[in-house]
Structure formats: structure tokens, C-alpha cells
Motif scaffolding. Sequence first.
Motif, short mmCIF file in Angstrom:
data_model
loop_
_atom_site.label_atom_id
_atom_site.label_comp_id
_atom_site.label_asym_id
_atom_site.label_seq_id
_atom_site.Cartn_x
_atom_site.Cartn_y
_atom_site.Cartn_z
N ILE A 58 16.01 92.28 50.84
CA ILE A 58 15.67 93.70 50.81
C ILE A 58 14.75 94.04 51.98
N GLU A 97 20.37 96.80 45.29
CA GLU A 97 18.92 96.68 45.14
C GLU A 97 18.21 97.82 45.88
N GLU A 100 18.42 100.93 43.77
CA GLU A 100 17.53 100.83 42.60
C GLU A 100 16.06 101.01 42.99
#
Length: 539
Positions: A58, A97, A100
Amino acid sequence: MNKAMAILNDPFKNKGTAFTQEERERLGLTGVLPPRVKTIEEQAAETYALFETKTSNIEKRHFLMEVFNTNRTLFFYLMGQHITEFMPIVYDPVIAESIENYNERYQRPQDAVYLSVKHPERIKKSLANVSGDRDIRLIVVTDAQGILGIGDWGVDGVDIAVGKLMVYTAAAGINPAQVLPVSIDAGTDNPKLLDDPNYLGERHQRITGQEYFDFIDRFVDEVEKLYPKSLLHFEDFGRGTAARILDKYQDKILTFNDDIQGTGIIALAGVLGAMNISKEKLTDHTFLTFGAGTAGMGIAKMLYDELVRQGLTPEEAKKHFYLVDKQGLLFDDTEGLTEKQKPFTRQRSEFANADELTNLLAVVKAVHPTVMIGTSTQPGTFNEAVVKEMAAHTDRPVIFPLSNPTKLAEAKAADLLKWTNGRALVATGIPVADITYQGVTYQIGQANNALIYPGVGFGALAVQAKQLNDNMLAAAAHALSGLVDPDQPGAAVLPPVSKLAEFSQRVAQRVAQSAIDQGLTTMTDAKKAVADAKWEPKY
């Protein structure tokens, strides 16, 4: 903002330290940058070295987005060098991800348009504000109701549109200045978002029905007026809206739905690749689709159309399909069937034990599928009992657990090979490293829509096709299926992502040629049209 800062803050024009002395004089950048002029190769090397210092995926994505937001040319030059490594970072699976964590990690709007179903009167102004004087040719729009694997994410799903367009450029070469990501905020039914004080979207339940579809109609109308040469790509709409929108506009404008059509093409290409390896005929196979939503039905329809093209009557072709959803096998009297499911259902009278066909193992025992494709997002459902039952009735079982991200896959490729003694022909929805089993190294094809949709869209745009129809989509599937050596032990059913740019051009040429053959364009040379339209990331 002065002229120099405006240029340096425009990712479509900014070259950073690569502006030449002549350019610095001409553009008012003298004294604004350090004196040394760097090449794009030097910039890419130092940027990649920084990328490598990031420890989590990420954070790597966050860093790459900063490059993207600053200098588009450098970003795509870098991505071209590291396509296999970057694809899962900028798109699937890391993008899940990112979505989210969108509200907490929001950086910039990333040149996306944010629309609200509550305010249709703002559509035209909003589109024009973001696109400015750019010549927009490709729009990816999402309402993020059905993001594969993670569901309804409201306005946070805009990352999907941004990521999709990145892949279009990296793979096929569409000019990044000619693309436009769009978020349609219809609200959200995700309680987590509705309760999140940081949520950046409209805080209400999803707007549905006539008000929603009236908004879509107005949006399409404004897009066609503002950007008459554009392709409108719909992404991650819900079960109840995706097919309805596609059906309404497919024959009227240049449009594409990746979840329905892209997933269908890549699955067909994978099955055709499996046939090349097994030396079998597609028309001899029995297909089980596990997960009969938007993606599953897109796959069934694409395979069905191919069976008809290969000589079966529509009635004969339908007999080759079985749909399994959460209720089990879908029958013509199953409650709540969608319009796309109804043509592929079975009759209870075909089975002595119809009432018992409520789970996957029972159905596999009853129908003996030879091709099983999973789009269910139900992890581990292609288990040992199911796979061994299937493999007992066919020499080369074709098994595609396509659900992603990784945690939602129906099976692991290594298990499928083990449970079938290496006989399974496998494609997955996620990247899988080579697997060595009993002395043979198996390459696992990734049934990633990114292998197909960039070339499809780019080919249609390159020749300014009037529409994107099923024959053009089939041409794309056949273009992909001939790129792997089927006689190599452990050969993959699909080509590797590492060759994405190479075969996107091949797919684009085939799609463009199909449009020419059907009289959907005034152009006559597919190869030249695709070559002329391709953008290169260089200063």
C-alpha cells in the motif's frame, strides 16, 4: 498561480528536472529548477530506487500515485519498464486495500469527475471543469456498487476508474491526457461507510429505480455531446444495473462493460487456450459457472456465442451450460432469477434428484462438468472433493477460480494440480508464480481482464468504430488464445502479464480489423490506425 508553477503542477505537462535549457527559457522556468537537466532514464532509475525502499504494497502504491499525480510521462515510462511488478500494485489486488482506505489516504482528486445522482443539473459543468480543453477519447465511469470481491464502496470506488485507465495507457498506449475517470455517487448501502465520519461521499442509502436510470441517461447524453469521439467504459456497476445499461446503449454508442464483456472475453480466451493444449473441441465440453452474477453471466454468454459460431444451434449450445449460485443449480422456477440467468437455467425434470442439487459437489456429481469457472467470491469452494469428482470424468479438467483478491479465490492453483495429478488446466484471477509438480514446471495463466480490455478499447478507438459488438469481442479472445506454445509441458492457457504491451497491440489490431470488416468505420488499414494512435511515454 504564475505560469511556471502552473506548468510544474500540471502532470500532463510537467517534466521536472528533464526540462531542457531551451524549454526553461521559453516556458518561464529559468531559475525555477535546479540547473542540471536529467534524462527520463535517469529520472526513472532514481524513482524506482525510491520505490524499492517502500516496505508494504500500500505504501508502494501511495508512492506511485504521487509520481502519477506529478508527472504522467515519467509514471508511464516507469510502469512500462516494470509492468509485471507494478500491475498488482496500481491495480488488482492492492487497489482493493486502497479503496478500503480511501477516506483516510485521500491525496488528490487525480483528475477524476465526481457526480451526484441528486444533482443531474451539474453533470455538464462538472465534466467540463475537469476535462478543460483536453481531447477526451476514453471515459471509465463507476458507481462502485459491485466492486469485484469487496462490494459496495460508494465514492471511494473512484480508484477503480483511475486504476483502469492507468492500465489502458500502460498496456495499449492511449494518451493519458485523453482519458477521464468518473465517479457517480448514488449513495451507498455499505453501513461501514455510512457510519464513517471521514467518508467523502453522499451519506445516504443508494438511490435506485427511475431517478437513477434517468441520471444515467442524462450522463450518457452529456458525454456524447461533449466528447463525441469517446469510448464510454462502465465499471463495477451492480447486478441490477450493469446489464440493463449495457443492453440499452450497446448498439447506440461506442461503449463497453468490462465486468460483463471483459470477463467474458478473458474466460473465453483462456478456455480456447486450454483447448489448444488438450487438442479438444470446445463444442464437446460441458460448462459449469459457479457464481451467476454479472461476471459469471458474461462468461456464460461469451462461451455460448462461441459455441454457436462453431456450428451448434442455439438450442444445442444452451444444453452445454449449468449455472450454480448460492441456491445451488439454477432452474427455470428458481425465485429471483435475473434476465441474464433465465436463458441458461435447467428444468427440474432433467434430474431424478433435482431437490438435492443445492450445493456445488452435488451438482458436479450430477452433471460431470469438463469446464468449471468460479466468479463466486466464496473462498475454498473448489475443494478436494469437488475437484476430484470433476477430474474422475474428464482427462484434462479446465478449472478457473477467478474470484479475487487472493482471500476470496475458490481454490489455489497448486491444490488443483495436486488433486488432479497435474492434469488440470488452470487460470486464476490473481497472479500466481510458476509451480513445480512432479518434475514439471507449470505456468499459471492469469485471467486478468487487463490482458484484454486495453486492446479491445484501443482497437475500437483507433478506427473510430461506431460501436463495439460481440464479433469484435470474439476477435479479441481469439487474438489472445494463439500466443502460447501449447506443446510446452506445463504451458499456461493465457499469455503472461509481462507481455501485456505486446499483445495489447495484437488484440487492438484484431478488434480494429473486425470493425473494418463489418463496415463500422470508414478506415481501411487496421495496423496503421493502431500504430498511429499509440502514445509513447517520452519527453
